[in-house]
Scaffold this motif. Structure first.
Motif, PDB file in Angstrom:
ATOM      1  N   VAL A  28      60.191   9.778  41.268  1.00  0.00           N
ATOM      2  CA  VAL A  28      60.553   8.372  41.070  1.00  0.00           C
ATOM      3  C   VAL A  28      59.696   7.818  39.945  1.00  0.00           C
ATOM      4  O   VAL A  28      58.479   8.007  39.929  1.00  0.00           O
ATOM      5  CB  VAL A  28      60.330   7.538  42.358  1.00  0.00           C
ATOM      6  N   MET A  29      60.360   7.136  39.013  1.00  0.00           N
ATOM      7  CA  MET A  29      59.646   6.506  37.896  1.00  0.00           C
ATOM      8  C   MET A  29      59.914   5.013  37.910  1.00  0.00           C
ATOM      9  O   MET A  29      61.066   4.591  37.986  1.00  0.00           O
ATOM     10  CB  MET A  29      60.124   7.076  36.562  1.00  0.00           C
ATOM     11  N   TYR A  30      58.864   4.231  37.850  1.00  0.00           N
ATOM     12  CA  TYR A  30      58.981   2.792  37.616  1.00  0.00           C
ATOM     13  C   TYR A  30      58.821   2.598  36.118  1.00  0.00           C
ATOM     14  O   TYR A  30      57.874   3.127  35.529  1.00  0.00           O
ATOM     15  CB  TYR A  30      57.903   2.012  38.373  1.00  0.00           C
ATOM     16  N   GLY A  31      59.748   1.857  35.502  1.00  0.00           N
ATOM     17  CA  GLY A  31      59.677   1.718  34.060  1.00  0.00           C
ATOM     18  C   GLY A  31      60.328   0.463  33.519  1.00  0.00           C
ATOM     19  O   GLY A  31      60.912  -0.337  34.249  1.00  0.00           O
ATOM     20  N   ASP A  32      60.237   0.335  32.198  1.00  0.00           N
ATOM     21  CA  ASP A  32      60.667  -0.838  31.434  1.00  0.00           C
ATOM     22  C   ASP A  32      61.417  -0.311  30.211  1.00  0.00           C
ATOM     23  O   ASP A  32      60.895   0.528  29.478  1.00  0.00           O
ATOM     24  CB  ASP A  32      59.396  -1.594  31.050  1.00  0.00           C
ATOM     25  N   TYR A  33      62.633  -0.802  29.996  1.00  0.00           N
ATOM     26  CA  TYR A  33      63.475  -0.271  28.923  1.00  0.00           C
ATOM     27  C   TYR A  33      63.001  -0.601  27.507  1.00  0.00           C
ATOM     28  O   TYR A  33      63.444   0.032  26.561  1.00  0.00           O
ATOM     29  CB  TYR A  33      64.921  -0.737  29.093  1.00  0.00           C
ATOM     30  N   GLU A  34      62.101  -1.554  27.350  1.00  0.00           N
ATOM     31  CA  GLU A  34      61.582  -1.866  26.008  1.00  0.00           C
ATOM     32  C   GLU A  34      60.300  -1.104  25.678  1.00  0.00           C
ATOM     33  O   GLU A  34      59.838  -1.131  24.549  1.00  0.00           O
ATOM     34  CB  GLU A  34      61.304  -3.373  25.878  1.00  0.00           C
ATOM     35  N   SER A  35      59.732  -0.448  26.646  1.00  0.00           N
ATOM     36  CA  SER A  35      58.439   0.220  26.499  1.00  0.00           C
ATOM     37  C   SER A  35      58.564   1.561  25.778  1.00  0.00           C
ATOM     38  O   SER A  35      59.350   2.419  26.182  1.00  0.00           O
ATOM     39  CB  SER A  35      57.828   0.429  27.888  1.00  0.00           C
ATOM     40  N   GLU A  36      57.758   1.740  24.739  1.00  0.00           N
ATOM     41  CA  GLU A  36      57.699   3.019  24.021  1.00  0.00           C
ATOM     42  C   GLU A  36      57.217   4.127  24.955  1.00  0.00           C
ATOM     43  O   GLU A  36      57.748   5.236  24.951  1.00  0.00           O
ATOM     44  CB  GLU A  36      56.754   2.926  22.820  1.00  0.00           C
ATOM     45  N   ALA A  37      56.186   3.823  25.737  1.00  0.00           N
ATOM     46  CA  ALA A  37      55.632   4.825  26.656  1.00  0.00           C
ATOM     47  C   ALA A  37      56.674   5.252  27.692  1.00  0.00           C
ATOM     48  O   ALA A  37      56.771   6.436  28.031  1.00  0.00           O
ATOM     49  CB  ALA A  37      54.386   4.280  27.349  1.00  0.00           C
ATOM     50  N   CYS A  38      57.467   4.309  28.173  1.00  0.00           N
ATOM     51  CA  CYS A  38      58.510   4.641  29.151  1.00  0.00           C
ATOM     52  C   CYS A  38      59.619   5.461  28.502  1.00  0.00           C
ATOM     53  O   CYS A  38      60.167   6.372  29.127  1.00  0.00           O
ATOM     54  CB  CYS A  38      59.086   3.376  29.778  1.00  0.00           C
ATOM     55  N   ALA A  39      59.949   5.154  27.252  1.00  0.00           N
ATOM     56  CA  ALA A  39      60.970   5.933  26.539  1.00  0.00           C
ATOM     57  C   ALA A  39      60.505   7.383  26.382  1.00  0.00           C
ATOM     58  O   ALA A  39      61.290   8.315  26.593  1.00  0.00           O
ATOM     59  CB  ALA A  39      61.269   5.307  25.188  1.00  0.00           C
ATOM     60  N   LYS A  40      59.239   7.572  26.038  1.00  0.00           N
ATOM     61  CA  LYS A  40      58.697   8.929  25.913  1.00  0.00           C
ATOM     62  C   LYS A  40      58.670   9.620  27.272  1.00  0.00           C
ATOM     63  O   LYS A  40      58.979  10.806  27.382  1.00  0.00           O
ATOM     64  CB  LYS A  40      57.302   8.882  25.301  1.00  0.00           C
ATOM     65  N   ALA A  41      58.313   8.875  28.310  1.00  0.00           N
ATOM     66  CA  ALA A  41      58.300   9.431  29.662  1.00  0.00           C
ATOM     67  C   ALA A  41      59.715   9.827  30.092  1.00  0.00           C
ATOM     68  O   ALA A  41      59.904  10.854  30.750  1.00  0.00           O
ATOM     69  CB  ALA A  41      57.717   8.414  30.642  1.00  0.00           C
ATOM     70  N   ASN A  42      60.709   9.041  29.703  1.00  0.00           N
ATOM     71  CA  ASN A  42      62.096   9.372  30.031  1.00  0.00           C
ATOM     72  C   ASN A  42      62.514  10.692  29.387  1.00  0.00           C
ATOM     73  O   ASN A  42      63.243  11.482  29.989  1.00  0.00           O
ATOM     74  CB  ASN A  42      63.033   8.237  29.609  1.00  0.00           C
TER      75      ASN A  42
END
Length: 193
Positions: A28-42
């Motif tokens: 499970v990942m908690y994330g934010d669609y504008e976040s660069e770090a979340c995009a890389k994590a995706n």
């Protein structure tokens, strides 16, 4: 006499998974669609899903950091809106939002929804009216209750993951879990025999 407005039953993000339903590993990942770090994590998550095809199931939960990402909330709502037409559309929208994280205006969100095949003629109206806002807020509040302050944040089989967000580090945690499950099922088969 006022007409009673029909309630819309919304499929919540916590019920939208990708991967084998019987997978021994739940990520499970908690994330934010504008976040660069979340995009890389995706991107790392997509690699994990490919590498551990049958042994990992993945769920994305919304945690928009609206103080620094003003468009993340509406982007999250757009993904929930897409999910109402099926899990495949949610995942297509999810990946599209990360790919276009620097362009998440409302009109762009409507275009992305059309691109992934969302057919709801009222998609934009529902987005503007925040029909899916409570679903996103529920994820955010649940994350906050768990102590999440920043994203991306991961759980593996319900346990917080605090290691580096890369394929190698995740693999070191996931591989033993998949082997434990295989060993447990072999033991169960032997006991039955």
């Amino acid at each position: 006499m006022a007409q009673k407005q029909a309630e819309i039953e919304i499929i919540p993000p916590k019920d939208i998974w990708v991967g084998n339903k019987k997978a021994p590993v739940k990520l499970v990942m908690y994330g934010d669609y504008e976040s660069e770090a979340c995009a890389k994590a995706n991107e790392v998550v997509n690699q994990l899903l490919e590498k551990f095809e049958d042994t990992v199931q993945f769920n994305f939960r919304h945690f928009p950091l609206t103080r620094i990402h003003q468009r993340a909330q509406k982007a999250a709502e757009a993904s929930v809106g897409a999910a109402q037409e099926g899990e495949v559309k949610f995942w297509d929208m999810h990946n599209t939002l990360f790919a276009h994280r620097r362009n998440l205006g409302t009109i762009s969100l409507k275009g992305y929804a059309k691109d992934v095949g969302v057919t709801d003629k009222n998609f934009l109206t529902k987005l503007v009216d925040s029909v899916y806002g409570w679903s996103v807020r529920a994820d955010l509040l649940e994350g906050a209750d768990k102590g999440i302050k920043d994203v991306p944040f991961f759980y593996i089989n319900g346990e917080p993951y605090s290691g580096p967000v890369n394929l190698s580090a995740f693999s070191k945690v996931i591989e033993p879990l998949t082997k434990q499950k295989k060993a447990a099922s072999k033991t169960a088969v032997k006991k039955r025999a």
